[in-house]
Design a protein around this motif. Structure first.
Motif: not given
Length: 226
Positions: A171, A173, A194, A196, A198
């Protein structure tokens, strides 16, 4: 020989059946982070912490490397490949990759709770009373929240020397690991796989592939001239 540095996160292991911490129904849903992944949690209830990681270690026997792990091994046929992983499993090793930096530790190792340099290979459960040679309790060889990441400088140096940076299943993060993307030389190609969203800057040399690890690697052209 060109050098590819690969940063991997929980997403690549999830496709082998290893639960992630942050996703819905992930490990954090059933455990308070600070209870099982902090020095404070260890001091308060070491038996709980040992049991948590014993379960994670046992799970390694039930999973296998997936196509994305095997793809990274195959890259070694024509590139110098360095894998920097946030994962504590051994799937990269079992896939055959030869140069791996584990930023956050390894499930199949333990260390003295007193001396971080006393590290042992370990495949069975760890119990209270299992001691290192300095007579201190053995604890998971895991970098917990609030602890220094000892291999971060080595990882940053590898990224600085990369011709290509490949990011899979993270992520971006979790710091300080997420900061590694900023060490790549300006203009060098960066590929991020990914499913999701990013948080990365929109720059021509950064390509985001919104797919999971095993599907995303199929879109890479690393076996042709770059």
């Amino acid at each position: 020989m060109k050098k590819i540095v690969v940063l991997t996160g929980a997403g690549i292991s999830a496709e082998s059946g290893i639960s992630t911490f942050r996703d819905a129904n992930g490990l954090w849903d059933n455990h308070d982070i600070m209870e099982v992944a902090s020095p404070h949690g260890w001091a308060n209830n070491p038996e709980l912490v040992l049991n948590f990681y014993n379960q994670r270690r046992r799970q390694l026997k039930e999973v296998a490397p997936n196509a994305a792990h095997l793809y990274l091994k195959k890259l070694e046929e024509i590139y110098e490949v360095v894998i920097i992983t946030q994962n504590v499993d051994d799937l990269h090793e079992r896939a055959g990759s030869s140069n791996i930096i584990h930023l956050h530790g390894e499930l199949r190792k333990v260390r003295s709770e007193r001396n971080e340099d006393l590290i042992y290979e370990w495949d069975k459960d760890v119990n209270l009373g299992d001691l290192a040679e300095d007579r201190a309790q053995l604890r998971p060889y895991i970098v917990w929240f609030g602890e220094m990441v000892p291999l971060l400088d080595k990882a940053a140096e590898e990224v600085m020397g990369a011709d290509i940076l490949l990011v899979i299943g993270t992520s971006l993060q979790v710091y300080p690991a997420a900061s590694l993307i900023h060490y790549i030389a300006e203009g060098k190609p960066v590929y991020i796989i990914d499913p999701n969203s990013v948080p990365v800057p929109k720059k021509p040399h950064i390509q985001v592939i919104r797919k999971n690890a095993t599907e995303g690697v199929k879109e890479l052209n690393f076996f042709s001239s770059i």
